[in-house]
Scaffold this motif. Structure first.
Motif, PDB file in Angstrom:
ATOM      1  N   LEU A  27      -0.078   2.720  -5.990  1.00 27.09           N
ATOM      2  CA  LEU A  27       0.941   2.873  -4.954  1.00 27.09           C
ATOM      3  C   LEU A  27       1.592   4.254  -5.036  1.00 27.09           C
ATOM      4  CD1 LEU A  27       2.730   1.857  -2.655  1.00 27.09           C
ATOM      5  CD2 LEU A  27       4.229   0.852  -4.391  1.00 27.09           C
TER       6      LEU A  27
ATOM      7  N   TRP B  42       3.204  -7.627  -2.948  1.00 25.95           N
ATOM      8  CA  TRP B  42       4.520  -7.546  -3.585  1.00 25.95           C
ATOM      9  C   TRP B  42       4.517  -8.122  -4.994  1.00 25.95           C
ATOM     10  CZ3 TRP B  42       7.137 -11.835  -5.171  1.00 25.95           C
ATOM     11  CH2 TRP B  42       6.796 -13.060  -4.606  1.00 25.95           C
TER      12      TRP B  42
ATOM     13  N   CYS C 227       1.774   4.908   4.509  1.00 23.35           N
ATOM     14  CA  CYS C 227       1.128   4.859   3.201  1.00 23.35           C
ATOM     15  C   CYS C 227       0.020   3.800   3.209  1.00 23.35           C
ATOM     16  CB  CYS C 227       2.176   4.514   2.147  1.00 23.35           C
ATOM     17  SG  CYS C 227       1.553   4.504   0.476  1.00 23.35           S
ATOM     18  N   SER C 228      -1.134   4.120   2.638  1.00 26.28           N
ATOM     19  CA  SER C 228      -2.197   3.135   2.470  1.00 26.28           C
ATOM     20  C   SER C 228      -1.820   2.210   1.323  1.00 26.28           C
ATOM     21  CB  SER C 228      -3.522   3.826   2.152  1.00 26.28           C
ATOM     22  OG  SER C 228      -3.902   4.661   3.212  1.00 26.28           O
ATOM     23  N   LEU C 229      -1.827   0.914   1.593  1.00 26.53           N
ATOM     24  CA  LEU C 229      -1.417  -0.058   0.590  1.00 26.53           C
ATOM     25  C   LEU C 229      -2.614  -0.849   0.078  1.00 26.53           C
ATOM     26  CD1 LEU C 229       1.813  -1.396   2.317  1.00 26.53           C
ATOM     27  CD2 LEU C 229       1.622   0.322   0.521  1.00 26.53           C
TER      28      LEU C 229
ATOM     29  N   LEU D 195       7.288  -2.373   0.182  1.00 25.16           N
ATOM     30  CA  LEU D 195       5.941  -2.304   0.759  1.00 25.16           C
ATOM     31  C   LEU D 195       6.001  -2.181   2.280  1.00 25.16           C
ATOM     32  CD1 LEU D 195       3.920  -4.778  -1.473  1.00 25.16           C
ATOM     33  CD2 LEU D 195       4.049  -2.279  -1.606  1.00 25.16           C
TER      34      LEU D 195
ATOM     35  N   ALA E  88       6.914   1.477   2.898  1.00 19.31           N
ATOM     36  CA  ALA E  88       5.770   2.342   2.603  1.00 19.31           C
ATOM     37  C   ALA E  88       4.730   2.245   3.722  1.00 19.31           C
ATOM     38  CB  ALA E  88       5.160   1.972   1.249  1.00 19.31           C
ATOM     39  N   ASP E  89       4.490   1.041   4.200  1.00 19.27           N
ATOM     40  CA  ASP E  89       3.538   0.841   5.293  1.00 19.27           C
ATOM     41  C   ASP E  89       4.030   1.543   6.556  1.00 19.27           C
ATOM     42  OD1 ASP E  89       1.209  -0.426   6.543  1.00 19.27           O
ATOM     43  OD2 ASP E  89       2.680  -1.701   7.564  1.00 19.27           O
TER      44      ASP E  89
ATOM     45  N   SER F 293      -0.762   6.882  -3.797  1.00 22.63           N
ATOM     46  CA  SER F 293      -0.871   6.822  -2.347  1.00 22.63           C
ATOM     47  C   SER F 293       0.352   7.453  -1.677  1.00 22.63           C
ATOM     48  CB  SER F 293      -1.033   5.360  -1.907  1.00 22.63           C
ATOM     49  OG  SER F 293      -1.241   5.273  -0.527  1.00 22.63           O
TER      50      SER F 293
END
Length: 124
Positions: free
Chosen positions: A101, A87, A81-83, A73, A76-77, A104
């Protein structure tokens, strides 16, 4: 008292290669997703410089799965990436959240690809 999150433990590259998986995923409930390794491999394919494979654990124990999920995560952030998940959603295999996820990530990758194509058209 606020405690800072500990960085994941680094592993020797040879140890990382031992838990590289090439799974066949039947659904978003597939237990192979629970380790976090597959997601980190996907992130590495999308942006190799964003994932340090030395931080990827085999994902066998609950602590390793937690470490992989948090690292995935964070990566990805960092990639933009929009989360919409935490977790625990990855470790607990919440299929809709895994789908969100992945969608996204796909949107982010397509937007990045379109941006690169536009730059090439402007330069050429």
């Amino acid at each position: 008292s606020s405690s800072k999150a500990q960085p994941p433990q680094r592993h020797e590259p040879a140890a990382v290669q031992e838990h590289v998986v090439r799974p066949r995923i039947a659904s978003f409930r597939d237990s192979v997703l629970q380790s976090g390794v597959v997601l980190l491999q996907l992130l590495h394919v999308l942006d190799p410089s964003a994932v340090d494979l030395a931080f990827v654990t085999p994902g066998v124990t609950p602590a390793q799965r937690q470490s992989n999920a948090k690292y995935a995560l964070a990566v990805a952030d960092k990639m933009g990436c929009s989360l919409f998940l935490v977790w625990e959603d990855l470790v607990d295999l919440q299929p809709r959240m895994v789908l969100v996820l992945l969608a996204s990530l796909m949107y982010m990758d397509q937007a990045r690809t379109r941006g690169q194509q536009q730059q090439q058209q402007q330069q050429g």
